[in-house]
Design an enzyme around this catalytic site. Structure first.
Site, mmCIF file in Angstrom:
data_model
loop_
_atom_site.group_PDB
_atom_site.id
_atom_site.type_symbol
_atom_site.label_atom_id
_atom_site.label_comp_id
_atom_site.label_asym_id
_atom_site.label_seq_id
_atom_site.Cartn_x
_atom_site.Cartn_y
_atom_site.Cartn_z
ATOM 1 N N TYR A 72 0.842 -1.209 0.000
ATOM 2 C CA TYR A 72 0.000 0.000 0.000
ATOM 3 C C TYR A 72 0.873 1.253 0.000
ATOM 4 C CZ TYR A 72 -3.881 3.106 1.103
ATOM 5 O OH TYR A 72 -4.820 4.108 1.056
ATOM 6 N N PHE A 124 -7.755 18.569 -25.305
ATOM 7 C CA PHE A 124 -8.491 17.321 -25.524
ATOM 8 C C PHE A 124 -9.832 17.414 -24.783
ATOM 9 C CE2 PHE A 124 -9.482 12.838 -24.490
ATOM 10 C CZ PHE A 124 -9.700 12.428 -25.783
ATOM 11 N N ALA A 216 0.381 12.977 -23.366
ATOM 12 C CA ALA A 216 -0.061 11.635 -23.760
ATOM 13 C C ALA A 216 0.813 11.033 -24.872
ATOM 14 C CB ALA A 216 -1.521 11.690 -24.196
ATOM 15 N N LYS A 257 -1.176 5.807 -23.820
ATOM 16 C CA LYS A 257 -0.685 6.054 -25.181
ATOM 17 C C LYS A 257 0.815 5.742 -25.203
ATOM 18 C CE LYS A 257 -4.591 8.681 -25.099
ATOM 19 N NZ LYS A 257 -5.385 8.898 -23.879
ATOM 20 N N HIS A 449 -20.183 13.168 -26.586
ATOM 21 C CA HIS A 449 -19.567 12.321 -27.590
ATOM 22 C C HIS A 449 -19.721 10.819 -27.315
ATOM 23 C CE1 HIS A 449 -15.511 11.193 -29.539
ATOM 24 N NE2 HIS A 449 -16.291 11.577 -30.514
#
Ligand code: F0G
Length: 458
Positions: A72, A124, A216, A257, A449
């Site tokens: 943890y 984005f 990304a 990505k 979207h």
């Protein structure tokens, strides 16, 4: 004879995929309300919906998974990840999150206040969503040239310094930070030059505004700098990445990505105050500071993925495949955002479905047509994605209307690219006969979207 180009990897494991009939697809698309996000993936033959979390991990990454430390607090895997990120970016503070938008959520919870202005080169949609849901404003400062899909310039993702300076001047004290997205996904996976990164940061810093890089696809951006910008040909991808990050104040990362993993993200910075501020939101939203939203094993695989993908051969293999598909489209005369970007091909739907009025969403219509043609799933990056203006509630028709065909990393072969191109050509050849598009029958208030429902007009 010169040897032809080939992939920098070989295949160790395969996943069967299935074809379907047009009749089946008609039925499935209708059931999905003409929104391909609503399709079960078994009903898709070649999936180009996104390059996010859809790539194949390497044998080294799969072995790293087995070594994950699930403690943890203080997990060894966190420190492996942190050290790799520091090595590549130069940032010493790292907060892991479960994906890119979670990094945005944590950082923006600390930084964004109602009424503020956050300029960026085409934010984005999740980035814009996280700004607008906090009653702040996302202002696009991308260069105008990005809107002309047929114009061939090397760095179409660049920031317009004039537009940016105007925003900074008119909103002094009300701009908490700027978002610099590399590559610029929304305008076609287009890169930002090192010169533009540097000048954008200098300008922001002159006004006391920090810059956050939405990173990304930072490796693809570095590849384009190496291959297109003067003075970088002899630098390694890792050196270029380090230089890119040296200009900005922080980064948010969707590791799905260019991290070559299926899930993951992080925030990184050298700004201690920002780090302390973000920490407060990481714990309640994501988890303890040494795992954020990630499993130990996922952090271990990400550390390997980041290291592997910042090697030239790996990123070159990827970009070459996208270029291969683009060449096929050139052969068939199909218009797309030129030059082809890093992770995807963005077909200019306005120029293909000339007979479909913008109110009937040409790119969403083309997305449906391509699925019906061959079971290929692309994704609209256009008027549906642009959402409504938060103030006037009108559709935003000002930007581009594109069908995005994302290429997953290390997943499909060039034979699949041939199928995609041929299917698109078939739709292109009958474009004149497509005269009606879609009508929205249901939509969400924000980020419609993904769940929007449509009716096909006849
Ligand atoms: N920033 C950029 C530039 C993106 O492209 C994405 C995701 C995000 C942030 C958010 O990251 O998905 O990990 O939460 N883009 C995906 C796409 C979804 O299909 O382009 P995430």
């Amino acid at each position: 004879m010169e040897l032809p180009f080939a992939e920098a990897w070989k295949i160790k494991m395969v996943e069967p995929i299935k074809k379907s009939t047009r009749e089946e697809r008609e039925k499935w698309l209708e059931e999905a309300h003409n929104n391909v996000f609503m399709l079960e993936s078994d009903k898709v033959y070649i999936d180009c919906l996104t390059d996010s979390g859809t790539g194949a991990m390497s044998d080294r990454q799969w072995s790293a998974l087995m070594m994950g430390d699930e403690s943890y607090a203080g997990a060894r895997s966190f420190y492996e990840l942190k050290n790799t990120i520091t090595k590549i970016t130069g940032f010493k503070y790292v907060i892991p999150t479960h994906q890119g938008r979670a990094a945005e959520n944590v950082m923006f919870s600390y930084l964004v206040k109602p009424g503020q202005i956050i300029p960026g080169n085409a934010h984005f949609d999740t980035t814009k969503g996280h700004i607008e849901s906090r009653k702040a404003f996302a202002i696009d400062v991308t260069i105008d040239e990005a809107k002309n899909t047929q114009l061939e310039i090397p760095f179409k993702g660049n920031v317009s310094l004039e537009k940016l300076e105007k925003i900074l001047q008119e909103n002094k004290g009300n701009v908490p930070f700027m978002v610099l997205t590399c590559t610029n996904n929304t305008v076609g996976g287009q890169p930002v030059s090192m010169k533009n990164i540097r000048e954008t940061c200098e300008l922001c810093h002159k006004y006391g505004v920090p810059v956050n890089m939405d990173s990304a696809r930072f490796v693809e951006n570095a590849y384009f700098i190496k291959t297109r910008e003067e003075g970088y040909a002899d630098k390694t991808i890792k050196e270029i990445c380090k230089e890119m990050f040296s200009h900005v104040d922080s980064m948010t990362m969707s590791a799905k990505k260019d991290g070559l993993v299926n899930m993951g993200g992080f925030i990184a910075t050298n700004n201690e105050q920002l780090y302390e501020g973000c920490k407060q939101f990481c714990i309640p939203f994501e988890g303890f500071l040494t795992y954020g939203g990630m499993n130990g094993r996922d952090m271990a695989a990400l550390a390997v993925g980041l290291d592997e993908n910042t090697e030239f051969d790996m990123v070159e293999t990827r970009i070459k495949q996208v270029e291969y598909l683009a060449k096929k489209l050139d052969e068939y005369g199909i218009p797309y955002q030129r030059p082809v970007g890093g992770h995807a091909l963005f077909v200019d739907a306005d120029k293909v479905l000339c007979n479909v009025p913008k109110e009937e969403f040409p790119a969403q219509t083309l997305t449906c047509e391509l699925y019906l043609e061959a079971g290929i799933r692309g994704c609209e990056i256009g008027y549906v994605l642009a959402d409504r203006d938060p103030v006037t509630r009108q559709n935003r028709f000002g930007g581009l209307d594109l069908l995005r065909l994302c290429i997953c990393r290390r997943t499909y072969t060039n034979n699949h690219m041939d199928v995609i191109a041929a299917a698109l050509k078939n739709v292109y050849d009958r474009r004149e006969t497509i005269t009606r598009g879609l009508e929205i029958t249901w939509e969400a208030d924000l980020m419609r979207h993904f769940t929007c429902q449509f009716r096909r007009l006849k």
